[in-house]
Each structure stands twice: as structure tokens, then as C-alpha cells.
Motif scaffolding. Sequence first.
Motif, PDB file in Angstrom:
ATOM      1  N   VAL A 189      -8.371  -0.271   1.354  1.00 17.13           N
ATOM      2  CA  VAL A 189      -8.896   0.462   0.198  1.00 17.13           C
ATOM      3  C   VAL A 189      -7.913   1.565  -0.205  1.00 17.13           C
ATOM      4  O   VAL A 189      -8.314   2.648  -0.634  1.00 17.13           O
ATOM      5  CB  VAL A 189     -10.321   1.026   0.434  1.00 17.13           C
ATOM      6  N   CYS A 190      -6.628   1.274  -0.066  1.00 13.75           N
ATOM      7  CA  CYS A 190      -5.577   2.193  -0.537  1.00 13.75           C
ATOM      8  C   CYS A 190      -5.866   2.574  -1.989  1.00 13.75           C
ATOM      9  O   CYS A 190      -6.229   1.729  -2.801  1.00 13.75           O
ATOM     10  CB  CYS A 190      -4.213   1.501  -0.441  1.00 13.75           C
ATOM     11  N   GLU A 191      -5.705   3.851  -2.276  1.00 18.51           N
ATOM     12  CA  GLU A 191      -5.997   4.321  -3.641  1.00 18.51           C
ATOM     13  C   GLU A 191      -4.989   3.781  -4.653  1.00 18.51           C
ATOM     14  O   GLU A 191      -5.225   3.806  -5.853  1.00 18.51           O
ATOM     15  CB  GLU A 191      -5.995   5.859  -3.658  1.00 18.51           C
ATOM     16  N   THR A 249       0.845  -1.197   0.000  1.00 21.56           N
ATOM     17  CA  THR A 249       0.000   0.000   0.000  1.00 21.56           C
ATOM     18  C   THR A 249       0.880   1.247   0.000  1.00 21.56           C
ATOM     19  O   THR A 249       2.057   1.182   0.353  1.00 21.56           O
ATOM     20  CB  THR A 249      -0.919   0.003   1.238  1.00 21.56           C
ATOM     21  N   CYS A 250       0.284   2.387  -0.384  1.00 24.13           N
ATOM     22  CA  CYS A 250       1.109   3.581  -0.597  1.00 24.13           C
ATOM     23  C   CYS A 250       1.487   4.262   0.716  1.00 24.13           C
ATOM     24  O   CYS A 250       2.525   4.907   0.815  1.00 24.13           O
ATOM     25  CB  CYS A 250       0.399   4.551  -1.537  1.00 24.13           C
ATOM     26  N   GLY A 251       0.620   4.145   1.726  1.00 24.93           N
ATOM     27  CA  GLY A 251       0.908   4.757   3.016  1.00 24.93           C
ATOM     28  C   GLY A 251       0.642   6.254   3.080  1.00 24.93           C
ATOM     29  O   GLY A 251       0.731   6.852   4.155  1.00 24.93           O
ATOM     30  N   ILE A 252       0.305   6.880   1.954  1.00 21.32           N
ATOM     31  CA  ILE A 252       0.131   8.340   1.981  1.00 21.32           C
ATOM     32  C   ILE A 252      -1.255   8.810   1.540  1.00 21.32           C
ATOM     33  O   ILE A 252      -1.612   9.958   1.749  1.00 21.32           O
ATOM     34  CB  ILE A 252       1.204   9.069   1.117  1.00 21.32           C
ATOM     35  N   CYS A 253      -2.051   7.922   0.944  1.00 16.06           N
ATOM     36  CA  CYS A 253      -3.394   8.360   0.529  1.00 16.06           C
ATOM     37  C   CYS A 253      -4.276   8.472   1.778  1.00 16.06           C
ATOM     38  O   CYS A 253      -3.905   8.010   2.855  1.00 16.06           O
ATOM     39  CB  CYS A 253      -3.997   7.391  -0.486  1.00 16.06           C
ATOM     40  N   LYS A 254      -5.444   9.069   1.620  1.00 18.39           N
ATOM     41  CA  LYS A 254      -6.302   9.276   2.793  1.00 18.39           C
ATOM     42  C   LYS A 254      -6.690   7.955   3.472  1.00 18.39           C
ATOM     43  O   LYS A 254      -6.549   7.827   4.694  1.00 18.39           O
ATOM     44  CB  LYS A 254      -7.541  10.091   2.412  1.00 18.39           C
TER      45      LYS A 254
HETATM   46 ZN   LIG Z   1      -2.694   4.303   0.112  1.00 20.62          ZN
END
Ligand SMILES: [Zn+2]
Length: 342
Positions: A103-105, A89-94
Amino acid sequence: MKATFLTKAYEFKELEIDEPKISKPDDVIIDVKYVGICGTDMVSYQGKHELLTFPRVLGHEFSGIVTVIGEGVKNVKPGDYVTVEPLVTCGICKPCKIGDYNVCEDMKVLGVHVDGACQEKVLINADRVFKLPPGTSLKEGAMIEPLCVSLEISRRGQLSIEDTLVIFGAGVIGLCVLKVAKCIRARRIISIDISDDKLKIAKNLGADYVINPIRDNVEQAVAEITNGKGASLVIEASGAEEAIKTCWTVTAYRGRVVIIGFYKSPLVQIPPIHIVKKELDIYGSRLYRNRFPLAIDLLARKEVTLIDLISHEFMFDQIDLAMKTALNPAEKTLKVVIKKDK
Ligand SMILES: [Zn+2]
Ligand SMILES: [Zn+2]
């Protein structure tokens, strides 16, 4: 080392690739032992997965033995039997920021968006690596991921002891939901599937009622069981369009519906009148967040077993046969796993 790539629909190729190397302090290298074949993998195998690009190493349900760890890794050590939460997961999306990383973007699932477990070794961030409890075999360990899917579904649907639960689909996910519902001691569990063999398993696992839509009228049967009230929680885990059409009529007033199936056509018809009239709550459920520790605790305390859901076992180099077997209804498979060692 060897890695098995799906190079196009219905074609696997075993290729020699470089072994993974530790480059970050929280890296873990795992010697893969068992990989479960999931509905998603079967969709990929047939070249029908919308998010998958070729060539791809499949496999997101797996277990293995830790071989090397980075200097900062505290949760596992070489020799540990482990399973993996197969998400990057990106760790930075909302969603990531508030902990809803399922539900990581920019979600990347191993074996779909990035290479998965059908290779000798994988490199995984320590945060995603979980030690199997004592008494859980590597084979059973490969089943923890689908249990996590079901724990997430149960959380989304707020499954409780008060619920009369309808589960559409008695495949691995439907049966895992059933196991979770038994743990929670849900009042009544009604399992629905078109396979009598699967319904028999559901019954053995504690379903109070089973309904086969080929023989029975689902709406009538649920009405009879529930004194005309309907189910307080309905989980659609079959992926059958008939099931998603029926969901709304078998749900009680103020009931909840959780949808997790993938459907053949991108558009299915649902009758909104029931949703409005009965004020139904509808939830989608995707993957899982923070469910691995719970799943592992349930196994450790023997509140759930998973080994009984594995019906077929093949060697790694028989992956094509394993896929064909899983796809053939006559084989009556539940979970098909492939393994590296004899
Ligand atoms: Zn994310
Ligand atoms: Zn899966």
C-alpha cells in the motif's frame, strides 16, 4: 527489440525500442517468455482503467530467463528461470517504511503505471526477481503473481483451519484462494459463481459446496450448510455487485469479510446493520507483500499447482486475439497466457 504498446482502447501497436541496459549494480535483465492476462489488463484494454495512461506496455504476471545481471546481484544469475513481483515502490512513505509496501503511497505497478512485460526484455531490480523452483515451468511461473494475490487475501482474512469459508467468484483469484484454503485445511469451503463450468472446477479443486446464484438462493444455501450460523470468513473476489450485497448476510457473528473485487460502479450499497449487529471485521486486500517466497515454496513442495488454471495460450503477436478471447464469456477462459517462443 520489440515492445507491444496499448496505444488506445482496443488498439495494440508493436514498436521497435531500445534494449534495456544495466545501469545499477542491482539491475537484472530478463528475457520475457510468458505473460498472463489478468482482469486488470482487460480493463486497460477496454480503456476503462482509471490509473492507466496511453501508450502503455501491459503485463504484470510474467516469467522469463535472466540474461544479464548487475555486479551486485546475488539472488539470480544468467540462465535462471524467474518470475517478478511487478511493483515499484517509493521506499520512503510510512507504509513502505514499516514493510507494508503493497500500500505504498506512490505505488507503481508494472503494466499499469509503468511499462510492463509485453516486450522482449525487461529491466527489474534484483529484490523483485524470484527464481522458479525446480519442476516449475516458465508457463506455470507466470501464474505465481495471482497466487500471491490470493496469499495476501488469505493473510488479510486470517484464514485458518477453523474457518468455514465462502468464496464469491471462481475465477483465477477465487480458485487460487480455494487452493490456499485447501493447503490450510479450512473446515468447509463454499464456492459461489454464476458459471457452472467454473463451479465444476471449484468442486474438482476441493470445494465442499458450490452455489450458483442464478439457480439457488445464496443466503438460504449458506444457512443450510452452516446450520444457520453463516461463514466465519467471506471473501468477495467476484467483483459482482450482487455478491457484495450478499456478503453481510452470509457472514457469521464476529466473522470477517475480505473485499478484493473491483466494481462497475464506484458506489455500491451495503447494509450496515449486519456489520454493527454481528461485529464484522472488514478488510480490503491489495496486491501482496513478501508473498513471492511463500508462493514459490508452496510450488516447490508441490502443495499447490497452478498450471491447471491456464486454459488458453497465444503467441505474443496475438495479444489482441488473446484479449478478445479472455473478454468473451462464450470462450469460457480461466487464465489466458501469451508466450514469446513456439
Ligand atoms: Zn512507499
Ligand atoms: Zn493480475
